[in-house]
Design an enzyme around this catalytic site. Structure first.
Site, short mmCIF file in Angstrom:
data_model
loop_
_atom_site.label_atom_id
_atom_site.label_comp_id
_atom_site.label_asym_id
_atom_site.label_seq_id
_atom_site.Cartn_x
_atom_site.Cartn_y
_atom_site.Cartn_z
N GLU A 79 -17.59 -8.65 -24.66
CA GLU A 79 -18.00 -7.75 -23.94
C GLU A 79 -17.25 -6.29 -24.33
OE1 GLU A 79 -20.57 -7.30 -22.10
OE2 GLU A 79 -21.21 -9.22 -21.38
N ARG A 83 -19.13 -3.00 -26.14
CA ARG A 83 -18.99 -1.87 -25.19
C ARG A 83 -17.98 -0.85 -25.41
NH1 ARG A 83 -21.48 -3.72 -19.38
NH2 ARG A 83 -21.95 -5.83 -20.01
N ASP A 212 -28.73 -14.95 -28.41
CA ASP A 212 -29.33 -13.67 -29.01
C ASP A 212 -28.80 -13.09 -30.07
OD1 ASP A 212 -27.44 -13.00 -27.00
OD2 ASP A 212 -28.87 -11.98 -25.79
N GLU A 346 -33.75 -4.65 -22.79
CA GLU A 346 -34.44 -5.42 -23.92
C GLU A 346 -35.86 -5.07 -24.12
OE1 GLU A 346 -32.76 -6.89 -21.72
OE2 GLU A 346 -30.69 -7.25 -22.85
C1 DMJ Z 1 -25.86 -5.83 -23.04
O1 DMJ Z 1 -24.48 -5.87 -22.76
C2 DMJ Z 1 -26.21 -6.14 -24.47
O2 DMJ Z 1 -27.35 -5.67 -24.85
C3 DMJ Z 1 -25.99 -7.73 -24.96
O3 DMJ Z 1 -26.53 -7.83 -26.06
C4 DMJ Z 1 -26.89 -8.53 -23.73
N1 DMJ Z 1 -26.72 -8.00 -22.55
C5 DMJ Z 1 -26.83 -6.63 -22.03
C6 DMJ Z 1 -27.93 -6.18 -21.63
O4 DMJ Z 1 -28.60 -6.72 -21.18
#
Ligand code: DMJ
Length: 452
Positions: A79, A83, A212, A346
């Site tokens: 995270e 971010r 993912d 998404e």
């Molecule tokens: C975000 O922090 C990023 O897109 C991550 O890859 C998946 N989750 C959240 C948004 O849903």
């Protein structure tokens, strides 16, 4: 929408990680430990792209004066990378302000102890002060998570480029080495890998949560390297082939979906997170080997349609966290704990990619439907909030304005309605938090081209 989200964050929660828009106060989750200002760092590039320069200046000043990594805080490596490191890197590349480069490298260096494991597969959690790492207690047999250790590549390659230190690139290239040595069940990548033994944990495979962005970063590593990272390319297209064979199915009602795989058995469920795959497959369709028929672009369009259906089949016209294709339902959440919507990007992300590649007006129309639903059901007095049940007749707010709403959801909406040359795919690659990073072309890379 960005102005409203930002102004309220600034007014009620300035310096906190996120805003509680109903109770009008700051909010923080354990993902960031005692780090501060997640919304500020996540929103920097969106402010810049939307030409909100006064707000960008205020955010820059906060970063200069207050963004500090020298604390006894246990953070999520993934995270914080996507971010904070991603946000700082984009802010640097867009604005050229040195402070962002410096802070990105400083934070990158703080993350390096996470790789001190017998295999070099990083821990999920790291104490920034002691450098001690560990994994999520719930993860199968002490494993690290595919979507976490597999979503560092883009940022770390840029950290090497900007710092002149190969160590960042070496760490992420080693992750590939470990993966290359392992047998993959049916060519698939399980979500769990033990960093001590280098062996897979439970054989769960997902293109949604836990898996993912690993797939996303294989493709984008190749694109970001100006298509010189041939290994990344091969890993992506091989993985996609295995996903198509084993996970992608069509419902009796004609909706294509990506199921989850548990030790060879399929769970006919698709997460909101999985909906990013429409955009990813569209982005990769052009370079796909042996795809003369344009089959990958068709697949991407089908996934976009399925995800749109997951929104259209709710009362609030916002998508549930997960929807199922069994027990007589299609693209509908059946479990109470899968009916929430937390302002995730998404589906809109996929509309944006599909719009750019096809210019079919339906994608803008679908994006506009989402805008209307957000305005009607998520906008509250003090910002934007997630909702607890998208099938309810009126919204029950969860009182969180997620930082990715400003970083991703609003940015992708803006780009959906912008010209294609605004952050063109030829020159920019978006990290998984929608932070644009420049393609590293041969001349710019200089001596670091060997790393690709
Ligand atoms: C975000 O922090 C990023 O897109 C991550 O890859 C998946 N989750 C959240 C948004 O849903």
């Amino acid at each position: 929408m960005m102005q409203f989200a930002w102004d309220n964050y600034k007014h009620y929660a300035w310096g906190s990680n996120e805003l509680r828009p109903v109770s009008k106060q700051g909010h923080s989750s354990n993902l960031f430990g005692s780090l501060k200002g997640a919304t500020i760092v996540d929103a920097l590039d969106t402010l810049y792209i939307m030409e909100m320069y006064d707000e960008f200046e205020a955010a820059t000043e906060w970063v200069e004066k207050n963004l500090d990594f020298n604390m006894n805080a246990e953070i999520s490596v993934f995270e914080v990378n996507i971010r904070f490191v991603g946000g700082l890197l984009s802010a640097y590349y867009l604005s050229g302000k040195e402070v962002f480069r410096r802070k990105a490298i400083e934070l990158g260096e703080k993350l390096l102890p996470a790789f001190k494991t017998p295999t070099g597969i990083p821990w999920a959690l790291l104490n920034l002060k002691s450098g001690i790492g560990r994994n999520w207690p719930w993860a199968s047999g002490g494993s690290s998570i595919l979507a976490e250790y597999g979503t560092l590549h883009l940022e770390f390659m840029h950290l090497s480029r900007l710092s002149g230190k190969p160590v960042f690139a070496e760490k992420v290239m080693n992750i590939r080495k470990v993966l290359n040595r392992l047998d993959k069940p049916q060519g698939l990548y399980p979500n769990y890998l033990n960093p001590n033994s280098g062996q897979w944990g439970q054989h769960h495979v997902s293109v949604g949560g836990l898996g993912d962005s690993f797939y996303e970063y294989l493709l984008k590593a190749w694109l970001m390297s100006d298509k010189r990272d041939e290994e990344g390319k091969k890993l992506y297209y091989d993985a996609l082939k295995a996903i198509e064979t084993n996970l992608i199915r069509k419902s009796s009602g004609g909706l294509t979906y990506i199921a989850e795989w548990k030790g060879g058995l399929l769970e006919h469920k698709m997460g909101h997170l999985t909906c990013f795959a429409g955009g990813m497959i569209a982005l990769g369709a052009d370079g796909a080997p042996d795809d003369k028929t344009g089959h990958q672009m068709e697949l991407a369009a089908e996934i976009a349609r399925t995800c749109h259906e997951s929104y259209a089949r709710t009362n609030l016209k916002l998508g549930p966290e997960a929807f199922r294709f069994d027990g007589g339902v299609e693209a509908i959440a059946t479990r109470q704990n899968e009916k929430y919507f937390i302002l995730r990007p998404e589906v809109i992300e996929t509309y944006m990619y599909m719009w750019r590649f096809t210019h079919d007006p339906k994608y803008r129309q679908w994006g506009w439907e989402a805008v209307q639903a957000l305005e009607q059901h998520c906008r509250v007095e003090g910002g934007y909030s997630g909702v607890r049940d998208v099938y309810a007749s009126s919204p029950n707010h969860d009182d969180v304005q997620q930082s990715f709403y400003l970083a991703e959801t609003l940015k992708y909406l803006y780009l959906l309605f912008s010209d294609d040359d605004h952050l063109s795919f030829e020159h920019w690659v978006f990290n998984t938090e929608a932070h644009p990073l420049p393609v590293i072309n041969h001349t710019a890379v200089n001596s670091y081209h060997v790393l690709f």
